[in-house]
Design an enzyme around this catalytic site. Sequence first.
Site, mmCIF file in Angstrom:
data_model
loop_
_atom_site.group_PDB
_atom_site.id
_atom_site.type_symbol
_atom_site.label_atom_id
_atom_site.label_comp_id
_atom_site.label_asym_id
_atom_site.label_seq_id
_atom_site.Cartn_x
_atom_site.Cartn_y
_atom_site.Cartn_z
ATOM 1 N N CYS A 197 -64.100 -1.892 -2.889
ATOM 2 C CA CYS A 197 -62.988 -1.618 -3.800
ATOM 3 C C CYS A 197 -62.388 -0.239 -3.559
ATOM 4 O O CYS A 197 -61.253 0.017 -3.963
ATOM 5 C CB CYS A 197 -63.448 -1.753 -5.249
ATOM 6 S SG CYS A 197 -64.926 -0.793 -5.646
ATOM 7 N N GLY A 245 -63.368 -7.650 -9.903
ATOM 8 C CA GLY A 245 -62.749 -8.636 -9.026
ATOM 9 C C GLY A 245 -61.279 -8.337 -8.792
ATOM 10 O O GLY A 245 -60.860 -7.177 -8.746
ATOM 11 N N GLU A 273 -62.385 -4.098 -13.645
ATOM 12 C CA GLU A 273 -62.059 -3.346 -12.439
ATOM 13 C C GLU A 273 -61.374 -4.325 -11.491
ATOM 14 O O GLU A 273 -61.938 -5.371 -11.168
ATOM 15 C CB GLU A 273 -63.310 -2.767 -11.796
ATOM 16 C CG GLU A 273 -63.009 -1.960 -10.543
ATOM 17 C CD GLU A 273 -64.238 -1.690 -9.718
ATOM 18 O OE1 GLU A 273 -64.143 -1.788 -8.469
ATOM 19 O OE2 GLU A 273 -65.298 -1.386 -10.304
#
Length: 524
Positions: free
Chosen positions: A285, A209, A248
Amino acid sequence: MTQNATAGEVELQCRQAHGAFEALSKMAPEGRAGLLEAIAAALDAKHDTILRTCAEETALTIDELTPEFVRMTGTLRMFAGVVREGSWVRAAIDTPSQQSLGPSHDVRRMLVPLGPVAVFGSSNFPLAYGVCGGDTASALAAGCPVVVKEHPAHPRTGRMIAEIAQEAIRAAGFLGDLLGYLHNENPKDFSVARELVQHPRTAAVGFTGSIAGGLAIENLARDRKSRDRASWNDSDPGKHDRIPVYAEMGSMNAVVVLRHAARNRLEQIADDIAASVLARHGQQCTKPGMVIIGGYEEAERFYAALCARFSAAMPRRMLAPWIADTFRSRLAEIVDTGIVEARSDHQLPVLSDADLVRPVALFLQAVSAEDEPDVWEEVFGPAVIVCAAGHLAMGWPFIPNALTATLIADPEDFLDADEDALDDAWLGESSRILYSLGQRAGRIIFNGVPTGVRVAHGMVHGGPFPATNRPDTTAVGPCAIERWCRPVCFQNCPDGLLPAELRNGNPRGIRRTLNGTRCKASVA
């Protein structure tokens, strides 16, 4: 009315997971592998229903979700293979020797599972980083039960996958407590996260997140130490211990385009970068966050080309309304620095429908960015900053740490011969740039784009802070299993009492290190 797990429900599921830990950790490798394959097969059987539900809930398309589904089930099967093969435990044996440094003991080492793992899945990959995503698959493979906290961006999808997986676990003859699931529909209610992370039975946490979210989880894990140490007792093992968090978080993912490449194939590079940003509406991401172009004229042309491609793209809903709000807020913060331009031919994505956003490109003079750290933080969503660099010293030193860093170059960019063709600062610097990028990212891409993460032994999906809080690990690939383990050494232990992986006869037939030499898999 939103549904959120109560403290009592967190307590129950964490205790159930702890109760299942011993059985799972001692389960024969074939049993754990079969468990993972049973879950994958059950998910495959519900393929269409899962994709349809997930598309309705997240605004991601079936085409976007289909490869993610394959990755979810493929990762489960990959870890089944890792467990069967067995070398992931990193077994090492040193027998007594007269050349020993220190006492000549017989010492044998391997990895063992930590205990129940709390998994916080991501908003942007509800399948591959969700209930049965990489964190869950690797934890179960290691021998750790899992308790998943629901993501409020896709609760229907999460509950469906949890129910399918739990039924598959029971149907295969295993304890249903191996995989728990906690409701948390309200994105502003952090009580479930707090109770789960600080529960004494939780042994580790996997999180995907934002930077703020990852640091908050890490702080919760650290604050476990504040409880009453006098209450420790043997009947409550692990209570109050600090636990590892593998988070992460945010990643800017810079792309450096050297001057000859920009001159020779600017249109193609713009196509590739635009496609990478537009994929899943910028909600990856590994999305390129900043493109640094060698040369001011080249940067201007590249920016115009990128704007044209973004202008032709349709506006879309983001994963959730609050994610769209955050996207707009970050864009406003960047523009407010005064050093970033949103040109008149491509305005900021403000539309009457609050659920829709357009992709946006911004223009920045790189030399000014050192004093504006907000510009170098991730913008989660369909946005990219184009940055001009007149020479090397104005480009790469400011690149932030990230999951990825990309170098786009043509053969001429590596030649030192024609000094009239290049600025002196760019001469012979391509390899140095590549090395410098390696100091700032977990994965270095050459002449490609950072989106698209292969699940393989050679993959690293991690990086220095703030991309992750643990740059020594990877969240993708077989090595991800090691996050949920710790090494244990057995000294002068009778052979019959050792785990099979460390016995003299090597009954598992795995690859081991014997007296410093890596040996092939064999059974004595």
